[in-house]
Design a protein around this motif. Sequence first.
Motif, PDB file in Angstrom:
ATOM      1  N   GLU A 288      64.271 -52.473 -13.759  1.00 31.57           N
ATOM      2  CA  GLU A 288      65.672 -52.848 -13.570  1.00 31.57           C
ATOM      3  C   GLU A 288      66.234 -53.534 -14.813  1.00 31.57           C
ATOM      4  OE1 GLU A 288      67.742 -51.974 -11.239  1.00 31.57           O
ATOM      5  OE2 GLU A 288      66.156 -50.819 -10.248  1.00 31.57           O
ATOM      6  N   GLN A 292      69.406 -52.204 -17.085  1.00 31.36           N
ATOM      7  CA  GLN A 292      70.547 -53.056 -17.406  1.00 31.36           C
ATOM      8  C   GLN A 292      70.734 -53.174 -18.921  1.00 31.36           C
ATOM      9  OE1 GLN A 292      72.909 -54.234 -15.364  1.00 31.36           O
ATOM     10  NE2 GLN A 292      71.815 -53.024 -13.818  1.00 31.36           N
ATOM     11  N   LYS A 295      72.660 -50.207 -20.067  1.00 25.98           N
ATOM     12  CA  LYS A 295      74.077 -50.314 -19.700  1.00 25.98           C
ATOM     13  C   LYS A 295      74.808 -51.338 -20.574  1.00 25.98           C
ATOM     14  CE  LYS A 295      73.510 -48.953 -14.846  1.00 25.98           C
ATOM     15  NZ  LYS A 295      73.601 -49.398 -13.433  1.00 25.98           N
ATOM     16  N   ARG A 296      74.145 -52.447 -20.902  1.00 29.98           N
ATOM     17  CA  ARG A 296      74.777 -53.489 -21.709  1.00 29.98           C
ATOM     18  C   ARG A 296      75.142 -52.963 -23.095  1.00 29.98           C
ATOM     19  NH1 ARG A 296      71.084 -56.698 -21.197  1.00 29.98           N
ATOM     20  NH2 ARG A 296      69.940 -56.627 -23.158  1.00 29.98           N
TER      21      ARG A 296
END
Length: 411
Positions: A288, A292, A295-296
Amino acid sequence: MKTYKDLSPSPRTIMTPGPVEVDPRVLRAMSFPILGQFDPEFTALMNETMEMLRTVFYTENHWAYPIDGTSRSGIEAVLTSLIEPGDTVLVPIYGRFGHLLVEISERCGAEVTTLEQEWGKVFDPAQIIQQIRKHPPTILALVHGETSTGCMQPLEEIGKACRELDVLLVVDAVATLGGTKVAVDEWQLDAVIGGTQKCLSIPSGMAPITYNQRVADKIAKRKKVERGLRTAEADTALTGRAIQSNYFDLSQLQDYWSPVRLNHHTEATSMLYALREGLRIVLEEGLEARFQRHKRHERALVAGLTQMGLSLFGDPHCKMPMVTCVLIPDKVDGESVRQMLLHQFGIEIASSFGPLQGKIWRIGTMGYSCNQKNVLHLLGALEATLLRHQVPIHPGLAVQAALDVYEQEQR
């Protein structure tokens, strides 16, 4: 006699959709001493690799192991072992790699039908489900993340419908595995192929795959037919059902990756070291947390590009988090920009294929390449390069916009 210089490749910042920069810990692992492929220490590494692959694939499947070869070898191994001549295969195409699934399926003797979507969009799952309900194929072969367009196809509803209709769902997750969730069991995917050279940040040369018992049962039936043909050579009507490939025969590879350890080929020892270490690094970061991270840095990149004045290609609702496609401004030589980025800044970005050739740049933020330094370096270099090409952009805003994203997310 001609002499050759020591090998010394130029250092690059690789921001393509693959291959990407390799984690130094993976490169170190590849330098370790060779073990024999039946050495108990090596077979223990094989077992650990299978365990880690199950975790990364979000599956309880017994079979999760790599094919020795590039990502395409994994796709070919699965399709060659599954498809019998006369089987029907449906391929929804929304980019370049859907056409690859068609070609391989046809080479296996399948009767292939296609659905086509405009590049830059994906299918409404209902459209695919309607087609398989109307004409249920033996196999539905589908790309999860299409790097040629930067788009990602939702799979959950499609997997459920395939299971209800007894259609085998084969998924190309080469570009997405390790960068976003690929929930094999939850989405009811029957066979999935990943890649090492993208979000896993390992050199190209292995193709992790996983498949469930439904797939294993079909492979077992074909193996039984093939053995019967070798002993009897009696029923010529069955000859088409035998698995034609030796190297890509999953029934034989299973024997090698099972405790039986029957010899099939000489294992690519150093590549297995690389895969095991790459998977260990993925799990050390946490799946996870890794998703993330992708995506960041995507958010920072997109903010910088748009503030610079560039336009993105494709439907933003189905955008891949690890590939960003940028429309090349009018009257700009896209290849000249790419060459200047490479030779003046040491940064590589990608062009595209087919109808998008010369129309978009593709920027990858994958695996080890997906970091703040690379994003900021690219934005600054691209701004300078576009100014050199006399493109009317907004100077000075791109890096600041990306920094704003990073600072907001650190609060």
